[in-house]
Design a protein around this motif. Structure first.
Motif, PDB file in Angstrom:
ATOM      1  N   PRO A 571      44.694  51.774  45.609  1.00  0.00           N
ATOM      2  CA  PRO A 571      45.516  50.625  45.181  1.00  0.00           C
ATOM      3  C   PRO A 571      47.003  50.965  45.125  1.00  0.00           C
ATOM      4  O   PRO A 571      47.850  50.170  45.560  1.00  0.00           O
ATOM      5  CB  PRO A 571      44.964  50.301  43.794  1.00  0.00           C
ATOM      6  CG  PRO A 571      43.575  50.841  43.802  1.00  0.00           C
ATOM      7  CD  PRO A 571      43.653  52.082  44.624  1.00  0.00           C
ATOM      8  N   GLU A 572      47.346  52.141  44.598  1.00  0.00           N
ATOM      9  CA  GLU A 572      48.758  52.527  44.514  1.00  0.00           C
ATOM     10  C   GLU A 572      49.328  52.801  45.898  1.00  0.00           C
ATOM     11  O   GLU A 572      50.479  52.465  46.178  1.00  0.00           O
ATOM     12  CB  GLU A 572      48.876  53.756  43.615  1.00  0.00           C
ATOM     13  CG  GLU A 572      48.504  53.464  42.170  1.00  0.00           C
ATOM     14  CD  GLU A 572      48.218  54.722  41.366  1.00  0.00           C
ATOM     15  OE1 GLU A 572      48.817  54.877  40.285  1.00  0.00           O
ATOM     16  OE2 GLU A 572      47.393  55.531  41.806  1.00  0.00           O
ATOM     17  N   LEU A 573      48.524  53.405  46.769  1.00  0.00           N
ATOM     18  CA  LEU A 573      48.975  53.659  48.136  1.00  0.00           C
ATOM     19  C   LEU A 573      49.278  52.355  48.864  1.00  0.00           C
ATOM     20  O   LEU A 573      50.242  52.253  49.627  1.00  0.00           O
ATOM     21  CB  LEU A 573      47.899  54.444  48.891  1.00  0.00           C
ATOM     22  CG  LEU A 573      48.172  54.758  50.363  1.00  0.00           C
ATOM     23  CD1 LEU A 573      49.355  55.694  50.481  1.00  0.00           C
ATOM     24  CD2 LEU A 573      46.943  55.380  51.008  1.00  0.00           C
ATOM     25  N   GLY A 574      48.464  51.324  48.608  1.00  0.00           N
ATOM     26  CA  GLY A 574      48.662  50.036  49.261  1.00  0.00           C
ATOM     27  C   GLY A 574      49.635  49.120  48.546  1.00  0.00           C
ATOM     28  O   GLY A 574      49.814  47.966  48.965  1.00  0.00           O
ATOM     29  N   GLY A 575      50.241  49.600  47.455  1.00  0.00           N
ATOM     30  CA  GLY A 575      51.209  48.789  46.725  1.00  0.00           C
ATOM     31  C   GLY A 575      50.587  47.648  45.948  1.00  0.00           C
ATOM     32  O   GLY A 575      51.239  46.623  45.705  1.00  0.00           O
ATOM     33  N   LEU A 576      49.338  47.783  45.516  1.00  0.00           N
ATOM     34  CA  LEU A 576      48.662  46.723  44.770  1.00  0.00           C
ATOM     35  C   LEU A 576      49.019  46.811  43.294  1.00  0.00           C
ATOM     36  O   LEU A 576      49.451  47.867  42.804  1.00  0.00           O
ATOM     37  CB  LEU A 576      47.146  46.835  44.954  1.00  0.00           C
ATOM     38  CG  LEU A 576      46.640  46.876  46.403  1.00  0.00           C
ATOM     39  CD1 LEU A 576      45.123  46.908  46.437  1.00  0.00           C
ATOM     40  CD2 LEU A 576      47.164  45.699  47.194  1.00  0.00           C
ATOM     41  N   PRO A 577      48.849  45.738  42.530  1.00  0.00           N
ATOM     42  CA  PRO A 577      49.146  45.775  41.091  1.00  0.00           C
ATOM     43  C   PRO A 577      48.322  46.848  40.384  1.00  0.00           C
ATOM     44  O   PRO A 577      47.206  47.174  40.803  1.00  0.00           O
ATOM     45  CB  PRO A 577      48.749  44.370  40.619  1.00  0.00           C
ATOM     46  CG  PRO A 577      48.817  43.516  41.842  1.00  0.00           C
ATOM     47  CD  PRO A 577      48.423  44.399  42.980  1.00  0.00           C
ATOM     48  N   TYR A 578      48.853  47.354  39.274  1.00  0.00           N
ATOM     49  CA  TYR A 578      48.163  48.443  38.588  1.00  0.00           C
ATOM     50  C   TYR A 578      46.825  47.999  38.015  1.00  0.00           C
ATOM     51  O   TYR A 578      45.922  48.824  37.826  1.00  0.00           O
ATOM     52  CB  TYR A 578      49.035  49.009  37.460  1.00  0.00           C
ATOM     53  CG  TYR A 578      48.427  50.248  36.845  1.00  0.00           C
ATOM     54  CD1 TYR A 578      48.486  51.469  37.511  1.00  0.00           C
ATOM     55  CD2 TYR A 578      47.753  50.187  35.630  1.00  0.00           C
ATOM     56  CE1 TYR A 578      47.911  52.606  36.975  1.00  0.00           C
ATOM     57  CE2 TYR A 578      47.171  51.318  35.079  1.00  0.00           C
ATOM     58  CZ  TYR A 578      47.247  52.518  35.759  1.00  0.00           C
ATOM     59  OH  TYR A 578      46.660  53.646  35.223  1.00  0.00           O
ATOM     60  N   VAL A 579      46.674  46.709  37.741  1.00  0.00           N
ATOM     61  CA  VAL A 579      45.387  46.243  37.225  1.00  0.00           C
ATOM     62  C   VAL A 579      44.272  46.530  38.226  1.00  0.00           C
ATOM     63  O   VAL A 579      43.120  46.782  37.847  1.00  0.00           O
ATOM     64  CB  VAL A 579      45.459  44.740  36.871  1.00  0.00           C
ATOM     65  CG1 VAL A 579      45.585  43.886  38.135  1.00  0.00           C
ATOM     66  CG2 VAL A 579      44.226  44.309  36.082  1.00  0.00           C
ATOM     67  N   VAL A 580      44.609  46.530  39.518  1.00  0.00           N
ATOM     68  CA  VAL A 580      43.611  46.873  40.532  1.00  0.00           C
ATOM     69  C   VAL A 580      43.270  48.354  40.447  1.00  0.00           C
ATOM     70  O   VAL A 580      42.109  48.750  40.620  1.00  0.00           O
ATOM     71  CB  VAL A 580      44.117  46.495  41.938  1.00  0.00           C
ATOM     72  CG1 VAL A 580      43.092  46.850  42.999  1.00  0.00           C
ATOM     73  CG2 VAL A 580      44.435  45.008  42.011  1.00  0.00           C
ATOM     74  N   SER A 581      44.258  49.191  40.155  1.00  0.00           N
ATOM     75  CA  SER A 581      43.984  50.619  39.951  1.00  0.00           C
ATOM     76  C   SER A 581      43.053  50.818  38.768  1.00  0.00           C
ATOM     77  O   SER A 581      42.122  51.639  38.822  1.00  0.00           O
ATOM     78  CB  SER A 581      45.291  51.383  39.708  1.00  0.00           C
ATOM     79  OG  SER A 581      46.138  51.302  40.826  1.00  0.00           O
ATOM     80  N   GLY A 582      43.302  50.076  37.696  1.00  0.00           N
ATOM     81  CA  GLY A 582      42.405  50.160  36.545  1.00  0.00           C
ATOM     82  C   GLY A 582      41.001  49.706  36.888  1.00  0.00           C
ATOM     83  O   GLY A 582      40.016  50.310  36.447  1.00  0.00           O
ATOM     84  N   LEU A 583      40.895  48.652  37.710  1.00  0.00           N
ATOM     85  CA  LEU A 583      39.581  48.156  38.126  1.00  0.00           C
ATOM     86  C   LEU A 583      38.856  49.195  38.976  1.00  0.00           C
ATOM     87  O   LEU A 583      37.650  49.436  38.793  1.00  0.00           O
ATOM     88  CB  LEU A 583      39.752  46.854  38.909  1.00  0.00           C
ATOM     89  CG  LEU A 583      38.493  46.269  39.548  1.00  0.00           C
ATOM     90  CD1 LEU A 583      37.458  45.926  38.486  1.00  0.00           C
ATOM     91  CD2 LEU A 583      38.841  45.037  40.382  1.00  0.00           C
ATOM     92  N   VAL A 584      39.578  49.823  39.907  1.00  0.00           N
ATOM     93  CA  VAL A 584      38.955  50.843  40.761  1.00  0.00           C
ATOM     94  C   VAL A 584      38.491  52.029  39.918  1.00  0.00           C
ATOM     95  O   VAL A 584      37.382  52.556  40.116  1.00  0.00           O
ATOM     96  CB  VAL A 584      39.947  51.298  41.850  1.00  0.00           C
ATOM     97  CG1 VAL A 584      39.420  52.534  42.578  1.00  0.00           C
ATOM     98  CG2 VAL A 584      40.182  50.178  42.846  1.00  0.00           C
ATOM     99  N   ALA A 585      39.319  52.459  38.977  1.00  0.00           N
ATOM    100  CA  ALA A 585      38.914  53.564  38.113  1.00  0.00           C
ATOM    101  C   ALA A 585      37.695  53.188  37.280  1.00  0.00           C
ATOM    102  O   ALA A 585      36.782  53.999  37.090  1.00  0.00           O
ATOM    103  CB  ALA A 585      40.082  53.964  37.212  1.00  0.00           C
ATOM    104  N   ALA A 586      37.663  51.939  36.784  1.00  0.00           N
ATOM    105  CA  ALA A 586      36.494  51.482  36.026  1.00  0.00           C
ATOM    106  C   ALA A 586      35.254  51.456  36.907  1.00  0.00           C
ATOM    107  O   ALA A 586      34.146  51.781  36.457  1.00  0.00           O
ATOM    108  CB  ALA A 586      36.765  50.094  35.447  1.00  0.00           C
TER     109      ALA A 586
END
Length: 756
Positions: A571-586
């Motif tokens: 998500p961070e590599l693709g410039g997506l919102p951090y909430v998506v990073s939290g979702l991926v980690a979850a």
């Protein structure tokens, strides 16, 4: 009928894959061989399982099941559908609220902590609600889990940290088929889906007929005596422990990234969520926790991949359109191979490899010279009263030197090989869309490389498929269905739910590689995004960069991404919102927790139910067995956490090794026992010990540390097969020994049932 479906499975997997290099035609923008191995074969496997279940269930002949024909059971399934729909709606609302909170200014630390706490508390609540001490509920969830929901739970159990975190990373690093020395790529997709055909056609329905609690129970019922069950229990602990270490390591990586705490503390925090579910409620709690976790991990994977596909291609249906990026990646690979800056990086790594090569010519002398030079440097820093940080750095370098010549030889050999690999084009990565290394029409060396690469690909695929059919924690999931017919249907549902993620994994690897090559590579080092520094602090093995050629520009060969990193950083590599990073980690946390739950329960049951209590079946011993299983589970979890803290290997390798162990230990004796009446106890014991023993020997003898300690020269490989695929030797040996000893022992005793 079963034979016809098995023949179709064999042709669809090994038959077509063997000729994958010849299927290079491009249809609708897709290389046929890549599409088939990444998606087409999975669809064929689903058709095989669904077709077999439909035909076999219509034929009847299974033991009658009163449960599935009652109005109460139909009402129970309707309630489950309502609960599932409500849960999915609530989770989507939660995501929307978190997105709005980020937009309103919530910090990343708060978002990460909320995702971690919300999901772990949800799983803990389910574990507390489903707590039980009843043996049927604890071991097999009361045998009333409907086929579709058991399929969801099995999919969550299956899509471990290796599938969610590491598989896309493995595909990013290995492309279609890996290299001569590191097979993989699409072999994982084929192996981990094609194996379910063996589960559904050969094993799961037959085990369900026996009303068992554990896989070692089968060996007691079929062969009698104590030794078959004890050997099976030992093998279950061995392969499950190897598997669970990888899951707990994944828990530590994700939790530490979400909360910012140290890896070891994050690991223990996540472990608490594992124990609440498995310790309190056993299989009953684990089943419904895994259903909830499947929803989390599926959304966590599909949402960011769809977002990234829409960003790059204008279409969110990633599995259908990512083939367009394969051609672009191939073009970028050719450009990078010709780049002067990349060649300078390759030259520097080659120089470093030569330095280590010279050291290895006189290991003891080189070690003494390095130690003397560091002592002199440290003394000079003290004499000049230099800054304390410089003195500390020099002291750390001195303490990090190998203790003796043997350790130095091992360390420098590994460093030389690593630098030699990175001195090759693309940092040692193979071309992404190339089926097998080398060239079947090239020089003798290229022809040899091609043969070895294809052989290792097929060997790994074989071990993953057969290992799938022998994994105790997977087979136990099919004890929970109400009937044998529901078990067949549940295996098909399992593969459907798994395929929803697995056909998307290759898409993610391609999209991330394109993002790295086209946008990240070429940036100045001082302009690299902050998330790269944050991830390197979690574990430098996950992500590292170094300005090797000194031009202050990031080259592809200067970037190292670990396999366990690609999904979590996507998500961070693709410039997506951090909430998506939290979702991926979850989602990654859900994948690791769901599999760890099932594995810990399997180990605890093997130690208490199968080893300690043996054949006692009175009510008092049943209650004691449940309590002892719980405490065994706790001790094993702590031991696995300690091993995971050592970070001894990446997740994908640890998991793959457990498949070879399960394949060689269980499958030959189990399948022969099911379909061949003359299989005897002595044959099963000899086959299990010989197959498992050979697999362990081949893995151990090819460890660099073992070869160095024993003074062994060369690589020690048989037919150039890598140790990760050791089961390719253990399975045939186990089957041959079981068959031969059984023939010598005469007909099986009358009380030994054959489930044909």
């Amino acid at each position: 009928m079963r034979i016809a479906f098995l023949l179709l499975w064999g042709v669809a997997s090994f038959g077509i894959v063997f000729f994958a290099r010849d299927l290079r035609a491009v249809v609708a923008g897709w290389p046929v061989n890549f599409w088939y191995c990444a998606q087409g074969a999975v669809l064929v496997f689903i058709v095989i399982l669904a077709g077999y279940a439909w035909v076999r269930n219509r034929q009847g002949g299974d033991p009658p099941s009163i449960v599935t024909d009652t109005a109460g059971y139909r009402g129970y399934k309707r309630r489950l559908r309502r609960i599932l729909a409500t849960y999915v709606a609530c989770f989507l609302i939660f995501l929307l609220v978190m997105a709005l909170a980020e937009k309103a200014g919530a910090t990343k630390a708060w978002i990460g902590a909320i995702f971690l706490l919300a999901t772990v508390l949800l799983y803990a609540a389910i574990g507390i609600y489903c707590r039980t001490a009843d043996p049927d509920e604890y071991y097999v969830a009361g045998r009333h889990v409907p086929a579709m929901y058991n399929g969801m739970a099995t999919a969550a159990d299956w899509m471990s940290a290796a599938s969610f975190i590491s598989l896309a990373g493995g595909l990013y690093l290995q492309g279609f088929s890996g290299t001569e020395t590191q097979p993989g790529g699409l072999a994982y997709i084929l192996g981990w889906t094609g194996g379910f055909c063996l589960v559904g056609l050969l094993i799961a329905p037959h085990l369900r007929k026996l009303e068992l609690y554990t896989v070692p129970d089968y060996f007691r019922v079929r062969f009698g005596g104590r030794w078959p069950r004890l050997i099976a229990a030992f093998a279950a602990v061995l392969c499950s422990f190897t598997y669970v270490v990888a899951q707990i390591y994944g828990v530590g990586v994700i939790t530490s990234r979400l909360t910012g705490v140290q890896f070891e503390i994050g690991l223990l925090l996540g472990l608490g969520g594992v124990l609440v579910c498995s310790f309190l409620g056993g299989m009953r709690a684990i089943t419904w926790t895994q259903v909830s976790q499947y929803v989390v991990l599926l959304l966590a994977f599909l949402i960011p991949v769809s977002w990234l596909a829409y960003k790059q291609l204008g279409n969110p249906l990633a599995p259908l359109v990512y083939g367009q990026q394969l051609e672009k990646i191939s073009a970028l690979e050719r450009e990078l191979a010709k780049s002067p800056a990349e060649k300078a990086v390759m030259a520097e790594y080659a120089r470093r490899a030569r330095v280590y090569e010279r050291k290895l010519q006189d290991v003891q002398g080189s070690l003494n010279r390095e130690r003397e030079a560091l002592h002199a440097r440290l003394q000079l820093l003290h004499d000049q009263n230099r800054d304390a940080s410089l003195i500390f750095t020099a002291s750390r370098e001195l303490s990090a030197l190998p203790r003796d010549a043997a350790a130095a030889r091992e360390l420098w050999t590994r460093a030389m090989q690593d630098n030699l690999a990175r001195a090759r084009p693309l940092g040692g990565l193979p071309p992404h869309a190339q089926a097998f290394a080398g060239d079947p029409d090239g020089t003798p060396q290229q022809k040899h490389s091609f043969q070895v690469s294809r052989l290792n690909f097929l060997a790994l695929m074989f071990c993953l498929m057969v290992g799938t059919a022998g994994l105790p924690h997977l087979l136990t999931r099919y004890y929970t269905t109400p009937s044998v017919a529901e078990t067949r249907t549940s295996v098909a549902w399992s593969l459907v739910f798994i395929a929803l993620l697995y056909v998307t994994v290759p898409a993610l690897a391609v999209l991330v590689k394109y993002e790295v090559m086209s946008h990240l590579v070429g940036q100045p080092f001082d302009a690299l995004p902050a998330w790269m520094t944050q991830w390197s602090r979690v574990d430098p093995a996950l992500l590292s960069t170094a300005d090797v050629n000194g031009d202050h520009i990031l080259q592809f060969g200067e970037l190292r991404l670990g396999a366990d990193m690609v999904v979590l950083a996507m998500p961070e590599l693709g410039g997506l919102p951090y909430v998506v990073s939290g979702l991926v980690a979850a989602g990654g946390l859900a994948a690791a927790l769901s599999t760890a739950d099932g594995l810990l329960l399997t180990i605890g049951n093997a130690l208490a139910h199968d080893t300690y209590f043996g054949d006692r079946h009175d009510r008092k011993s049943a209650m004691q067995r449940v309590m002892l299983s719980k405490f065994a589970l706790l001790l094993v979890a702590l031991a696995a956490a300690y091993v995971a803290m050592q970070k001894s290997a990446d997740i994908l390798y640890l998991v793959s090794a457990s498949f070879s162990l399960a394949a060689s230990a269980f499958v030959p004796a189990m399948v022969l026992g099911i379909f061949w009446r003359r299989t005897t106890r002595q044959g099963a014991i000899a086959g299990m010990l010989s197959g498992l023993g050979l697999t362990l020997y081949y893995m151990a003898i090819n460890l660099p540390a073992v070869r160095t300690a024993l003074g062994l020269e060369g690589d020690g490989l048989w037919f150039s097969i890598q140790p990760i695929s050791a089961g390719v030797f253990g399975v045939p040996l186990g089957a041959a020994v079981t068959w031969a000893i059984s023939l010598l022992g005469g007909a099986a005793r009358a009380h030994e049932p054959v489930m044909s």
